[in-house]
Motif scaffolding. Structure first.
Motif, short mmCIF file in Angstrom:
data_model
loop_
_atom_site.label_atom_id
_atom_site.label_comp_id
_atom_site.label_asym_id
_atom_site.label_seq_id
_atom_site.Cartn_x
_atom_site.Cartn_y
_atom_site.Cartn_z
N LYS A 43 0.85 -1.19 0.00
CA LYS A 43 0.00 0.00 0.00
C LYS A 43 0.89 1.24 0.00
O LYS A 43 1.70 1.44 0.91
CB LYS A 43 -0.92 0.02 1.21
N THR A 45 0.88 5.49 -0.36
CA THR A 45 0.10 6.73 -0.34
C THR A 45 0.98 7.89 -0.80
O THR A 45 1.99 8.18 -0.16
CB THR A 45 -0.45 7.02 1.06
N ILE A 57 4.16 7.39 1.56
CA ILE A 57 4.12 6.59 2.77
C ILE A 57 3.83 5.15 2.36
O ILE A 57 2.94 4.89 1.55
CB ILE A 57 3.03 7.08 3.75
N LYS A 59 3.07 1.06 3.41
CA LYS A 59 2.58 0.08 4.40
C LYS A 59 2.69 -1.31 3.80
O LYS A 59 2.10 -1.61 2.77
CB LYS A 59 1.12 0.37 4.78
N GLU A 60 3.49 -2.15 4.45
CA GLU A 60 3.65 -3.54 4.03
C GLU A 60 2.86 -4.44 4.98
O GLU A 60 2.87 -4.23 6.20
CB GLU A 60 5.12 -3.94 4.03
N GLU A 66 4.05 2.04 9.47
CA GLU A 66 4.30 2.60 8.15
C GLU A 66 5.69 3.22 8.11
O GLU A 66 6.26 3.54 9.15
CB GLU A 66 3.24 3.67 7.83
N TRP A 67 6.22 3.39 6.92
CA TRP A 67 7.49 4.09 6.77
C TRP A 67 7.43 4.95 5.53
O TRP A 67 6.56 4.81 4.68
CB TRP A 67 8.68 3.13 6.74
N ARG A 68 8.34 5.87 5.45
CA ARG A 68 8.31 6.90 4.43
C ARG A 68 9.45 6.72 3.43
O ARG A 68 10.57 6.41 3.81
CB ARG A 68 8.43 8.28 5.10
N TYR A 97 8.19 9.83 10.24
CA TYR A 97 8.11 8.39 10.02
C TYR A 97 9.54 7.87 9.91
O TYR A 97 10.47 8.65 9.63
CB TYR A 97 7.38 8.08 8.71
#
Length: 246
Positions: A43, A45, A57, A59-60, A66-68, A97
């Motif tokens: 995912k 963003t 951003i 998301k795994e 989350e990480w950036r 992040y």
């Protein structure tokens, strides 16, 4: 990377490589152009983009939190470098992040990183170092990748036709945090006159196994670097105060 392609053509290339999802920034004629591609199980963003960057951003499913990610293409032209560096500093001030910055910065940190050609301007390299320092991106560095967290492992992959080495980031293999920051060799140490003396003194003064000598060397180098950094801060303040009178 600099794609040098318009959006529709870059999208066709991306899909042909098996990446259904992506963001393209159009090239300006034969210059510039960016692309960030990913697969459906991640995912992503989109936060912002320009001809110099793509900021998202991530998301795994099997990674907590989350990480950036920020992809940067640094301008090769002197007139645009400050624009890119100011952009990077502005991005660094946004919410915190775990952050990965990757790309072609079109700049080097130190002159020994360049082989052949015209010698790089010291002021340009110093400006780049100051930007990374301001952004707190000097924790870990691998070529053109900078972290503010110690989550992933980076590998340099083989390359053939390009003069850029592919980089593989594995976020699923991490080293458990034990409370002590891992030892990282800093390139600027080799530019200090006292570095060789510290290295030699530490190695020759330790009797024991190879691992014991290396552990002692790490400790000595960290202590020496800590003192050097304090000296640099003091010198910078002193010079700044003198400049105020001119």
């Amino acid at each position: 990377m600099e794609t040098k392609l318009n959006k529709s053509r870059m999208e066709r290339v991306r899909r042909k490589c098996g990446f259904i999802c992506g963001v393209e920034v159009e090239a300006e004629g034969s210059r510039g152009g960016l692309c960030l591609a990913w697969k459906e199980d991640i995912k992503v963003t989109l936060r912002s983009f320009s001809k110099w960057h793509i900021d998202v951003i991530i998301k795994e499913d099997d990674i907590e939190g989350e990480w950036r990610f920020t992809g940067i293409y640094g301008s090769p032209y002197l007139k645009d470098k400050n624009i890119v560096w100011n952009l990077l500093k502005r991005l660094a001030r946004e919410d915190r992040y775990p952050w990965l910055v990757e790309g072609d910065f079109n700049e080097i940190l130190y002159s020994f990183e360049k082989s052949g050609g015209v010698q790089r301007d010291m002021k340009l390299m110093e400006a780049f170092r100051e930007v990374l320092d301001d952004c707190q991106l000097l924790d870990i560095g691998y070529s053109s990748v900078w972290f503010t967290w110690e989550r992933g492992i980076v590998q340099h992959l083989p390359y053939s036709y390009s003069d850029h080495c592919p980089l593989l980031l594995n976020t699923k293999k991490s080293v458990a945090f034990t409370g002590n920051k891992r030892f990282h060799f800093e390139a600027w140490w080799t530019m200090e006159d006292s570095f060789e003396e510290v290295l030699k003194e530490s190695w020759e003064s330790t009797n024991g196994t190879l691992m014991e000598k290396l552990e002692r060397l790490q400790f000595c180098l960290k202590e020496w670097a800590r003192v050097k950094e304090k000296e640099k801060v003091g010198l910078k303040k002193e010079l700044t105060n003198k400049l105020e009178f001119f």
